[in-house]
Design a protein around this motif. Structure first.
Motif, PDB file in Angstrom:
ATOM      1  N   ARG A  54     -86.801 -66.858   7.383  1.00  0.00           N
ATOM      2  CA  ARG A  54     -85.758 -65.825   7.296  1.00  0.00           C
ATOM      3  C   ARG A  54     -84.375 -66.456   7.259  1.00  0.00           C
ATOM      4  O   ARG A  54     -83.478 -65.995   6.534  1.00  0.00           O
ATOM      5  CB  ARG A  54     -85.884 -64.870   8.487  1.00  0.00           C
ATOM      6  N   SER A  55     -84.166 -67.538   7.999  1.00  0.00           N
ATOM      7  CA  SER A  55     -82.847 -68.168   8.082  1.00  0.00           C
ATOM      8  C   SER A  55     -82.428 -68.838   6.780  1.00  0.00           C
ATOM      9  O   SER A  55     -81.233 -69.041   6.545  1.00  0.00           O
ATOM     10  CB  SER A  55     -82.826 -69.207   9.218  1.00  0.00           C
ATOM     11  N   VAL A  56     -83.415 -69.181   5.931  1.00  0.00           N
ATOM     12  CA  VAL A  56     -83.080 -69.811   4.646  1.00  0.00           C
ATOM     13  C   VAL A  56     -83.170 -68.820   3.490  1.00  0.00           C
ATOM     14  O   VAL A  56     -83.108 -69.216   2.325  1.00  0.00           O
ATOM     15  CB  VAL A  56     -83.978 -71.039   4.368  1.00  0.00           C
ATOM     16  N   ASP A  98     -87.691 -63.594   1.669  1.00  0.00           N
ATOM     17  CA  ASP A  98     -87.826 -62.142   1.772  1.00  0.00           C
ATOM     18  C   ASP A  98     -88.981 -61.823   2.708  1.00  0.00           C
ATOM     19  O   ASP A  98     -90.114 -61.597   2.282  1.00  0.00           O
ATOM     20  CB  ASP A  98     -88.088 -61.553   0.387  1.00  0.00           C
ATOM     21  N   VAL A  99     -88.716 -61.843   3.987  1.00  0.00           N
ATOM     22  CA  VAL A  99     -89.746 -61.637   5.000  1.00  0.00           C
ATOM     23  C   VAL A  99     -89.235 -60.665   6.054  1.00  0.00           C
ATOM     24  O   VAL A  99     -88.074 -60.715   6.449  1.00  0.00           O
ATOM     25  CB  VAL A  99     -90.153 -62.988   5.644  1.00  0.00           C
ATOM     26  N   LYS A 100     -90.113 -59.768   6.490  1.00  0.00           N
ATOM     27  CA  LYS A 100     -89.763 -58.791   7.517  1.00  0.00           C
ATOM     28  C   LYS A 100     -90.716 -58.909   8.701  1.00  0.00           C
ATOM     29  O   LYS A 100     -91.904 -59.228   8.538  1.00  0.00           O
ATOM     30  CB  LYS A 100     -89.823 -57.369   6.952  1.00  0.00           C
ATOM     31  N   PHE A 136     -78.965 -65.195  11.723  1.00  0.00           N
ATOM     32  CA  PHE A 136     -79.227 -63.871  11.170  1.00  0.00           C
ATOM     33  C   PHE A 136     -79.429 -62.904  12.321  1.00  0.00           C
ATOM     34  O   PHE A 136     -79.618 -63.304  13.479  1.00  0.00           O
ATOM     35  CB  PHE A 136     -80.453 -63.878  10.247  1.00  0.00           C
ATOM     36  N   ASP A 137     -79.382 -61.627  12.011  1.00  0.00           N
ATOM     37  CA  ASP A 137     -79.472 -60.562  13.013  1.00  0.00           C
ATOM     38  C   ASP A 137     -80.941 -60.189  13.240  1.00  0.00           C
ATOM     39  O   ASP A 137     -81.607 -59.689  12.319  1.00  0.00           O
ATOM     40  CB  ASP A 137     -78.678 -59.349  12.535  1.00  0.00           C
ATOM     41  N   TRP A 174     -83.852 -57.779  11.118  1.00  0.00           N
ATOM     42  CA  TRP A 174     -85.113 -58.383  10.675  1.00  0.00           C
ATOM     43  C   TRP A 174     -86.308 -57.520  11.069  1.00  0.00           C
ATOM     44  O   TRP A 174     -87.293 -57.433  10.347  1.00  0.00           O
ATOM     45  CB  TRP A 174     -85.229 -59.781  11.294  1.00  0.00           C
ATOM     46  N   ILE A 175     -86.202 -56.873  12.207  1.00  0.00           N
ATOM     47  CA  ILE A 175     -87.289 -56.054  12.733  1.00  0.00           C
ATOM     48  C   ILE A 175     -87.396 -54.736  11.978  1.00  0.00           C
ATOM     49  O   ILE A 175     -86.404 -54.035  11.764  1.00  0.00           O
ATOM     50  CB  ILE A 175     -87.064 -55.764  14.232  1.00  0.00           C
TER      51      ILE A 175
END
Length: 366
Positions: free
Chosen positions: A73-75, A78-80, A327-328, A332-333
């Motif tokens: 996610r930090s790079v 597209d992941v949740k 990132f927040d 993300w959640i």
């Protein structure tokens, strides 16, 4: 909806997702719709298998250690995040007999092994080891500056020994799991380091094989947030595009995962057998590592404690330079699919409970 291909991967750790896979419930859920669901191991393409870390494979799910998806996610991948889980297990610092080390306070000035995996996109092993040391040292008023961190270079990729293709197999076989800390153990036995960090059945194995002694076990700390590491909490993630375009598929998969967690509660021995298969270890080591409550700990949720643990883990990874950027966590959640899945499972449970008395009445009438 036909011709959709879903992919998945999981770490060699206890998860309800692994139970659902091994029980065949995911295949059963999607087969009638012409949807295939396949392990990343089915592909011989190294780039596809690397999605275990990068989460770049389209239409994919992952359940396991938290460092890779946080890094992904930090790079910008597209992941949740669709769920978290937590399974109690030993997370220990080990020394050999005769080292003179009896407690964390004795670590001052001593040599602690710190792996550096040169061929993996995210060095989750290094991050976990470093956090174990930092957490343990703090209990004795020490810091990483009070010890000598000895770099143990690992010039092999974690996926190098993944093995031949398999539709539902895991990327991490028994040989691979047993060899995970090979270089650290060599340095340990050669007297190049005084302490190593390990967890789960692997730590139990080292105690049995080497006579290694436990200096510190994070799992004995009553403050569970002091356990935070790559395995605390486990993260359940999905491709963002799949979640956006076909959220009902995500919910359906979560339903089967939650049902597997419920199944485990009344099938302890069977759950232990599956976990042993996933980890490539003896069932006895699973029992010794995860204890009698293992079958009660497969739930997937967003409990305040799990989310707090996730925040601490991300902060640690960011502080020590493991991430591509910040990132927040809240953004993300995504809670919707899990909330809907829990509603569906609860409704099924209620329906089953009310139907049993009617069946009993009919049987008595006959």
């Amino acid at each position: 909806m036909s011709n959709t291909n879903l992919w998945y991967t999981r770490c060699p750790v206890p998860t309800a997702f692994s139970l659902a896979i091994r029980l065949g419930w995911l295949d059963q859920e999607f087969a009638a719709d012409g949807i295939s669901i396949t392990s990343l191991l089915q592909s011989s393409d190294r780039n596809v298998r690397e999605s275990h870390f990068s989460h770049t494979q389209a239409n994919s799910f992952r359940h396991g250690g938290n460092a890779p998806p946080i890094w992904a996610r930090s790079v910008g991948s597209d992941v949740k995040l669709i769920g978290l889980s937590w399974t109690d297990a030993p997370q220990v610092l080990l020394t050999l007999p005769g080292s003179g080390i009896k407690s964390v306070a004795d670590l001052k000035g001593r040599r602690l092994a710190l792996p550096r995996r040169t061929l993996d996109s995210i060095d989750f092993a290094r991050s976990g080891t470093l956090q174990s040391y930092e957490t343990a040292l703090a209990t004795a008023g020490l810091t990483l500056k009070d010890v000598e961190l000895v770099e143990i270079v690992v010039d092999r990729g974690y996926l190098d020994d993944s093995g031949s293709t398999s539709k539902d197999g895991t990327l991490f076989n028994a040989f691979q799991n047993r060899s995970f800390q090979r270089e650290e153990i060599a340095a340990f036995l050669q007297g190049k380091v005084d302490v190593i960090s390990s967890n789960g059945p692997r730590a139990v194995d080292f105690q049995a094989l080497l006579g290694a002694q436990v200096i510190y076990d994070a799992a004995t700390n009553p403050n569970r947030l002091a356990w935070v590491n790559n395995s605390y909490p486990y993260t359940f993630t999905v491709s963002g595009k799949l979640l956006e375009e076909q959220p009902e598929l995500v919910t359906r998969l979560l339903v089967k995962t939650l049902e597997a967690a419920e199944w485990a509660k009344s099938h302890h021995s069977d759950a232990v057998r599956i976990v042993a298969l996933e980890l490539g270890v003896a069932e006895e080591f699973v029992e010794r590592s995860f204890g009698p409550n293992l079958s009660q700990q497969f739930d997937v949720n967003f409990s305040p404690e799990n989310v707090a643990a996730l925040r601490l883990r991300k902060e640690f990874l960011l502080k020590h330079g493991f991430l591509g950027g910040d990132f927040d966590i809240d953004q993300w959640i995504v809670t919707g699919p899990l909330e809907e899945a829990k509603r569906i499972v609860a409704a099924h449970r209620k329906q089953t409970a009310t139907s049993k008395p009617k069946a009993q009445e009919l049987a008595e009438a006959l």
